[in-house]
Design a protein around this motif. Structure first.
Motif, short mmCIF file in Angstrom:
data_model
loop_
_atom_site.label_atom_id
_atom_site.label_comp_id
_atom_site.label_asym_id
_atom_site.label_seq_id
_atom_site.Cartn_x
_atom_site.Cartn_y
_atom_site.Cartn_z
N UNK A 107 -3.77 12.83 1.61
CA UNK A 107 -2.53 13.32 1.01
C UNK A 107 -1.62 12.16 0.61
N UNK A 108 -1.65 11.09 1.39
CA UNK A 108 -0.84 9.92 1.06
C UNK A 108 -1.32 9.27 -0.23
N UNK A 119 -3.16 1.45 0.90
CA UNK A 119 -2.29 2.01 1.95
C UNK A 119 -2.51 1.26 3.27
N UNK A 120 -3.77 1.06 3.62
CA UNK A 120 -4.09 0.37 4.87
C UNK A 120 -3.56 -1.06 4.83
N UNK A 121 -3.75 -1.75 3.70
CA UNK A 121 -3.29 -3.13 3.59
C UNK A 121 -1.77 -3.22 3.71
N UNK A 148 6.89 2.11 -0.49
CA UNK A 148 5.88 2.88 -1.21
C UNK A 148 5.04 3.76 -0.29
N UNK A 149 5.18 3.55 1.03
CA UNK A 149 4.43 4.35 2.00
C UNK A 149 5.27 5.46 2.61
N UNK A 150 6.53 5.56 2.21
CA UNK A 150 7.39 6.60 2.78
C UNK A 150 6.85 7.98 2.41
N UNK A 186 -0.23 11.80 9.79
CA UNK A 186 -1.14 10.99 10.59
C UNK A 186 -2.07 10.21 9.68
N UNK A 187 -2.09 8.87 9.86
CA UNK A 187 -2.92 8.02 9.01
C UNK A 187 -3.99 7.27 9.81
#
Length: 243
Positions: A107-108, A119-121, A148-150, A186-187
């Motif tokens: 979803x992210x 995203x992980x980086x 950008x991850x909000x 949850x990521x």
């Protein structure tokens, strides 16, 4: 230095309130004042609770009265510099991103337009400040998330999130220390226990520390988890350095 307001908090505590905003400089001031109070060894101090922009100081009113405590804290607050001098202690926390550990990672990707690897980086490329602990024993509210991850919280919270889950809620990221309900995205998950009542220090970290997430594979997750259960794993800590 920003203005500090000293106010009573019940009959056995006071609160030192700094500028009311989530800001690393303000949070530095909170922890610098806490250090100065600890170093002063004031008779009657029972404990301190640092938060985003305030410090609660608990004391024994039979040992020191409120007026005397207030004057002492005001004097110490005058010594807190604008820049802050809090020490930076970094804990490296292994995190397995995605798969069943991070059900909201897809979803992210859709929401942010970033790939899974991006995203992980971005998430693992920051040293996150532990602004405060709360909600659950050992639950860390971490600041410094890449904008950008909000992500907005879930409209319907999950009934049960497993302990160790790493999530994002709005502009913050954090780790669920215990199984609990929750609405953060949850990521991933860490095999490290942020709260263990059997440890000499039950809570892994404290407000003012920094968390650095280190990506690991699912196999490494289970290997580390086994080492933790055997008591042979130690979280890597970079000792405090001045900011």
């Amino acid at each position: 230095m920003s203005t500090v307001r000293i106010m009573p908090a019940g009959d056995a505590a006071l609160v030192a309130q700094f500028d009311s905003r989530i800001d690393p400089v303000v949070n530095d001031q909170v922890h610098t004042l806490a250090e100065k109070v600890q170093q002063a060894e004031i008779p009657g101090i029972r404990g301190m609770i640092p938060a985003f922009c305030s410090l609660v100081i608990q004391y024994d009113p039979h040992v020191i009265r409120y007026d005397a405590m207030r004057r002492t804290i005001e004097d110490l607050a005058e010594q807190v510099s604008l820049k802050g001098t809090a020490a930076k202690r970094i804990l490296e926390i292994p995190c397995c991103y995605g798969s069943h550990f991070g059900p909201d990672l897809h979803d992210m990707e859709v929401f942010t337009g970033l790939t899974r690897d991006e995203i992980i980086a971005r998430h693992s490329g920051v040293d996150y400040r532990v602004y405060m602990l709360g909600f659950l024993p050992g639950f860390v509210y971490l600041g410094g998330l890449d904008r950008k991850l909000e992500m907005p919280r879930l409209k319907t919270p999950r009934v049960k999130i497993p302990g160790g889950a790493v999530g994002i809620g709005g502009s913050q990221t954090g780790v669920y220390p215990l199984d609990s309900p929750g609405g953060w995205r949850l990521i991933g998950a860490t095999p490290v226990d942020f709260y263990d009542p059997c440890r000499q220090e039950p809570v892994l970290c404290k407000a003012g520390d920094y968390i650095r997430f280190v990506p690991i594979t699912s196999c490494e997750y289970y290997d580390i988890r086994q080492m933790i259960l055997r008591g042979t794993y130690t979280v890597k800590v970079h000792e405090p350095v001045r900011l």
